[in-house]
Enzyme design. Structure first.
Site, short mmCIF file in Angstrom:
data_model
loop_
_atom_site.label_atom_id
_atom_site.label_comp_id
_atom_site.label_asym_id
_atom_site.label_seq_id
_atom_site.Cartn_x
_atom_site.Cartn_y
_atom_site.Cartn_z
CD GLU A 1 -3.32 0.86 2.01
OE1 GLU A 1 -4.15 -0.01 2.05
OE2 GLU A 1 -2.91 1.52 3.26
CG HIS B 1 6.46 -29.44 5.06
ND1 HIS B 1 6.62 -30.79 4.68
CD2 HIS B 1 6.93 -29.05 5.83
CE1 HIS B 1 7.56 -30.99 5.47
NE2 HIS B 1 7.94 -29.92 6.51
CE LYS C 1 -11.99 3.81 0.37
NZ LYS C 1 -11.70 4.49 1.64
#
Length: 549
Positions: free
Chosen positions: A355, A386, A514
């Site tokens: 960000e 793993h 948004k």
């Protein structure tokens, strides 16, 4: 701060030539040529942290040229500008002073000619008084019972930092149970509310403006749930506190503004855990431990602001990152903490880095012609071994890695920690030096394998090595050392932003989605077919409406 395209500097041109000389040099070659490489390419901080950057594809000449780049881009001037309260977040006309929040030396820090430290200290004192009342049980809920559970409702910086720190410092936690709600998906708040009792739960609503969609949606759902049990709205004041600056909205919600904890516009969201946003941390580990967290960060702030660049840990890590991102074409960096308590550390700096430096426009408003922020990802060791280490070891992409581990564990169960650390040490060794064809062939001959099997299998067993890593070994994960570690990464990110000529402290990239969501939301209220968007978005919305019934 100066506006300098880094690719136009003499240092960048020198680095490009140097890269042409270095691109085929291996880490193994560098160690073979210099028996003292570790001592030359490692440093300690405050006897709490060892940073080993020797397993990188760098030489002293590489670092010298990278330091020249930092000088040409006036890193030293940028550091002074930030610490002095200059409004370096120019697109929002704001100072950037998370360092003031942890300024334990209490030296004056000015914004617009006003010392911010008295206000910082006043909020800290208020957090101390409030938290002590909650932790001690002096504060009672609406039925006279003490608080047992705290629910932090926030998103982004109001969630990621407090959640990461409270998890990392679980060995220091008190009796209060901590819960975090961020997602606007109702499942998140619903699952948390199943675990808590309205009579003994405190909600912290963390929103500077008290208008953040996700946070306020969750806060109102929590309030509705609470009032179903409590009945009288006056009881909201005993069970809700606000981390905000909007006193009017806080009061209208039913929260006593005496329990509103302020912060300032020079506190960026992803750097806000040091502020009132960290109240959940204080409630989890106590005020004294929170002060230790601040003190560790302040110690790193002093190191960053006063140490010459060639010995400055955030600067060194930042420069090495630029070297890989812009010259070797490495698009990602992995953060791999070998400590289960640190399981949210990579996610926290995923926001912290991506960000901050995920920008394609420079400080002059021009599209850049170089790489800016990398993709950040990671999981705790040994789980990652793993899962995705296969690609790091034998894939076609360079993935520089930061390995982080404590020498002392909080849970000394039999030989668990020795096994964990043996993997920590082994992985960086394997990534650096690999395993040659000759070694693999000899292993198969020793096992008595026939030549045909050997010829077929050997290529799959070879590890090229030459995969770069940094190792950060902490004495122990404590509030102080964690504070220093977080600040180390914060200043690394800032340093890279300065050199890459971008604005690190705004985040306009979160806005468009948004805005569009606010436009789409009213369209979801009825069953009318939508045709106002592109065919894909129309199709998705209309199928959603058909399926929801």
């Amino acid at each position: 701060m100066k506006n300098i395209n880094p690719t136009q500097t003499a240092a960048w041109q020198a680095l490009q030539k140097h890269f042409d000389e270095m691109k085929d040099v291996t880490i193994a070659d560098l160690f073979a040529k210099d028996g003292d490489r570790f001592s030359k390419f490692s440093a300690t901080f405050d006897d709490q942290m060892l940073v080993d950057y020797s397993k990188n594809r760098i030489t002293e000449e590489t670092l010298a040229k990278l330091q020249d780049l930092a000088k040409e881009c006036d890193l030293a001037g940028a550091i002074k500008s930030m610490f002095s309260g200059e409004k370096i977040n120019r697109t929002e006309n704001r100072a950037v002073l998370h360092v003031a929040l942890r300024n334990r030396s209490n030296t004056p820090i000015l914004v617009d000619g006003k010392d911010v430290m008295p206000e910082v200290n006043a909020v800290l004192e208020k957090m101390k008084t409030f938290s002590e009342a909650i932790i001690s049980g002096e504060w009672k809920g609406y039925t006279g019972k003490a608080i047992t559970d705290v629910v932090n409702i926030g998103i982004g910086g109001s969630d990621l930092g407090p959640y990461m720190v409270t998890e990392a410092l679980r060995p220091y936690k008190n009796h209060l149970n901590m819960h975090f709600v961020s997602n606007v998906d109702g499942t998140h708040i619903a699952e948390v509310l199943k675990k808590v009792n309205p009579e003994t739960t405190l909600f912290l609503v963390a929103s500077k403006t008290f208008t953040t969609q996700e946070t306020m949606t969750n806060a109102h759902s929590a309030r509705d749930w609470f009032l179903k049990a409590a009945g009288d709205e006056k009881h909201v004041a005993k069970h809700f506190a606000a981390l905000s600056t909007n006193a009017k909205a806080v009061g209208e919600f039913g929260i006593d503004t005496a329990n509103m904890f302020e912060f300032w516009d020079w506190v960026g969201g992803r750097y806000s855990l040091w502020s009132a946003i960290g109240l959940s941390i204080v409630l989890s580990i106590g005020f004294d431990n929170f002060v230790e967290l601040l003190s560790g960060a302040h110690a790193m702030d002093k190191h960053f602001s006063t140490t010459p660049a060639e010995k400055n840990l955030p600067v060194l890590l930042a420069l090495i990152g630029i070297w890989y991102n812009n010259f070797f074409g490495a698009e990602t960096e992995a953060i791999l903490p070998y400590d289960q308590y640190m399981h949210r550390f990579a996610a926290y700096f995923q926001q912290g880095n991506m960000e901050s430096n995920g920008k394609y426009v420079d400080r002059n408003g021009k599209v850049v012609d170089y790489q800016t922020g990398p993709i950040i990802w990671g999981e705790p060791g040994t789980n990652g071994q793993h899962a995705f280490y296969q690609l790091i070891h034998q894939g076609t992409k360079m993935v520089p890695c930061d390995f982080i581990a404590p020498a002392i564990t909080h849970n000394p169960l039999s030989d668990h920690h020795q096994k964990l650390l043996s993997n920590f040490f082994a992985q960086t060794e394997a990534l650096a030096f690999g395993k040659s064809r000759e070694v693999v062939e000899q292993e198969y001959r020793d096992q008595g394998k026939d030549p045909a099997t050997l010829d077929y299998v050997v290529p799959f067993k070879v590890f090229e090595g030459n995969r770069p890593t940094n190792s950060i070994l902490l004495r122990e994960i404590t509030p102080f050392s964690l504070g220093a570690l977080i600040a180390l990464y914060e200043h690394k990110i800032f340093t890279q932003g300065v050199i890459l000529n971008i604005f690190t402290f705004d985040q306009w990239g979160v806005e468009l989605g948004k805005q569009l969501a606010n436009r789409i939301l009213p369209e979801l209220k009825d069953d009318k077919e939508i045709s106002s968007h592109d065919s894909s978005t129309n199709g998705l919305i209309n199928r959603y409406k058909a399926w929801r019934g």
